[in-house]
Every structure is written in C-alpha cells, then in structure tokens.
Motif scaffolding. Structure first.
Motif, PDB file in Angstrom:
ATOM      1  N   GLN A  85       0.821  -1.206   0.000  1.00 20.18           N
ATOM      2  CA  GLN A  85       0.000   0.000   0.000  1.00 20.18           C
ATOM      3  C   GLN A  85       0.857   1.258   0.000  1.00 20.18           C
ATOM      4  OE1 GLN A  85      -2.318  -0.338   3.551  1.00 20.18           O
ATOM      5  NE2 GLN A  85      -3.679  -1.902   2.735  1.00 20.18           N
ATOM      6  N   ARG A  86       2.135   1.101   0.301  1.00 15.39           N
ATOM      7  CA  ARG A  86       3.037   2.237   0.407  1.00 15.39           C
ATOM      8  C   ARG A  86       4.425   1.793  -0.025  1.00 15.39           C
ATOM      9  NH1 ARG A  86       3.679   5.942   5.708  1.00 15.39           N
ATOM     10  NH2 ARG A  86       5.677   6.835   5.194  1.00 15.39           N
ATOM     11  N   SER A  87       5.147   2.671  -0.721  1.00 17.18           N
ATOM     12  CA  SER A  87       6.499   2.301  -1.137  1.00 17.18           C
ATOM     13  C   SER A  87       7.450   2.438   0.049  1.00 17.18           C
ATOM     14  CB  SER A  87       6.974   3.185  -2.285  1.00 17.18           C
ATOM     15  OG  SER A  87       7.246   4.489  -1.827  1.00 17.18           O
ATOM     16  N   ALA A  88       8.514   1.667  -0.003  1.00 16.35           N
ATOM     17  CA  ALA A  88       9.476   1.674   1.093  1.00 16.35           C
ATOM     18  C   ALA A  88      10.306   2.950   1.122  1.00 16.35           C
ATOM     19  CB  ALA A  88      10.397   0.466   0.992  1.00 16.35           C
ATOM     20  N   GLY A  89      10.398   3.648   0.012  1.00 12.92           N
ATOM     21  CA  GLY A  89      11.196   4.866  -0.027  1.00 12.92           C
ATOM     22  C   GLY A  89      12.670   4.550  -0.212  1.00 12.92           C
ATOM     23  N   ALA A  90      13.478   5.559  -0.094  1.00  8.79           N
ATOM     24  CA  ALA A  90      14.919   5.410  -0.307  1.00  8.79           C
ATOM     25  C   ALA A  90      15.566   4.655   0.846  1.00  8.79           C
ATOM     26  CB  ALA A  90      15.561   6.783  -0.443  1.00  8.79           C
ATOM     27  N   SER A  91      16.610   3.910   0.520  1.00  7.86           N
ATOM     28  CA  SER A  91      17.353   3.202   1.569  1.00  7.86           C
ATOM     29  C   SER A  91      18.235   4.211   2.306  1.00  7.86           C
ATOM     30  CB  SER A  91      18.221   2.106   0.960  1.00  7.86           C
ATOM     31  OG  SER A  91      19.282   2.694   0.222  1.00  7.86           O
ATOM     32  N   LEU A  92      18.723   3.809   3.462  1.00  8.70           N
ATOM     33  CA  LEU A  92      19.604   4.671   4.230  1.00  8.70           C
ATOM     34  C   LEU A  92      20.852   5.000   3.413  1.00  8.70           C
ATOM     35  CD1 LEU A  92      20.410   6.153   6.805  1.00  8.70           C
ATOM     36  CD2 LEU A  92      21.299   3.982   7.691  1.00  8.70           C
ATOM     37  N   ALA A  93      21.387   4.021   2.707  1.00  8.29           N
ATOM     38  CA  ALA A  93      22.583   4.257   1.884  1.00  8.29           C
ATOM     39  C   ALA A  93      22.311   5.312   0.812  1.00  8.29           C
ATOM     40  CB  ALA A  93      23.046   2.957   1.244  1.00  8.29           C
ATOM     41  N   GLU A  94      21.133   5.272   0.195  1.00  8.74           N
ATOM     42  CA  GLU A  94      20.774   6.267  -0.825  1.00  8.74           C
ATOM     43  C   GLU A  94      20.649   7.663  -0.218  1.00  8.74           C
ATOM     44  OE1 GLU A  94      18.204   3.391  -3.817  1.00  8.74           O
ATOM     45  OE2 GLU A  94      17.223   4.312  -2.095  1.00  8.74           O
ATOM     46  N   VAL A  95      20.028   7.770   0.916  1.00 11.87           N
ATOM     47  CA  VAL A  95      19.877   9.061   1.583  1.00 11.87           C
ATOM     48  C   VAL A  95      21.248   9.631   1.953  1.00 11.87           C
ATOM     49  CG1 VAL A  95      18.988  10.240   3.641  1.00 11.87           C
ATOM     50  CG2 VAL A  95      17.556   8.580   2.429  1.00 11.87           C
ATOM     51  N   ARG A  99      23.567  13.008   0.524  1.00 13.80           N
ATOM     52  CA  ARG A  99      24.153  14.002   1.438  1.00 13.80           C
ATOM     53  C   ARG A  99      25.675  13.979   1.401  1.00 13.80           C
ATOM     54  NH1 ARG A  99      20.167  14.205   6.647  1.00 13.80           N
ATOM     55  NH2 ARG A  99      18.266  14.426   5.444  1.00 13.80           N
ATOM     56  N   GLY A 100      26.230  13.193   0.482  1.00 12.80           N
ATOM     57  CA  GLY A 100      27.660  13.168   0.317  1.00 12.80           C
ATOM     58  C   GLY A 100      28.417  12.271   1.271  1.00 12.80           C
TER      59      GLY A 100
END
Length: 103
Positions: A85-95, A99-100
C-alpha cells in the motif's frame, strides 16, 4: 522528521523477564513468549542467547513505552510497506549518498 526525546528512561523498565513482558504492547507479547520458549526449551539453554533475547526485548519495551503513538505508527507504516500500500522509499545508503556520505 526530527528526533523527539522519549519520556520513559531506560531505567524506568527493569531489565527482568517479568518487567519487560509486562511493559510490552499487547501485540508483541506472543512473539516474546514464542521466542523465549524456543530458547528455554532447548536441551541445553544457551545463556548468551537468553541474555541477547532479554536485552533486545528490553530495548523494544523501552522504545514502545517512550512513545506509544510513534511505536504504533511505525508498525502501521511497516504493514503498509509489506502489503504494498506504500512504497518503502529510499534506503539509508541512498539518503546518505545524496548528502555526500560514503559508506
């Protein structure tokens, strides 16, 4: 989202099987009981596993007691992600990468 201080300190819940179980949300008690039974019904009880079990559930009890509404919201969102019903969103590694920060 910002981190909010929790009103229940870690010392508010005694680190004993009885206190931890009593402090858990009702939805988590069956999982606690099942995991405890699996550890304690072995021919030889692994004390390290028993200690890890208590520590893990104690952290859950403290976290859930600190902000019950947030705890419930987290479980609701997790179920929505599991059910699609909802996407998991970005992974911690992607976030972090955005942010560099490199892992």
């Amino acid at each position: 989202m910002t981190a909010q201080p929790h009103e229940v300190s870690s010392s508010a819940i005694e680190r004993t099987f009885t206190a931890v179980r009593a402090s858990l949300p009702a939805a988590n008690v069956a999982a606690f009981d099942a995991e405890l039974a699996a550890i304690t019904h072995a021919d030889v009880v692994d004390l390290a596993a028993l200690d890890d079990f208590l520590t893990g559930w104690w952290h859950i009890a403290v976290r859930a007691a600190g902000d019950p509404e947030d705890w419930q919201r987290m479980h609701t969102e997790a179920e929505q992600i599991r059910s699609g019903q909802r996407s998991a969103g970005a992974s911690l590694a992607e976030v972090l990468a955005r942010r560099g920060v490199q892992l």
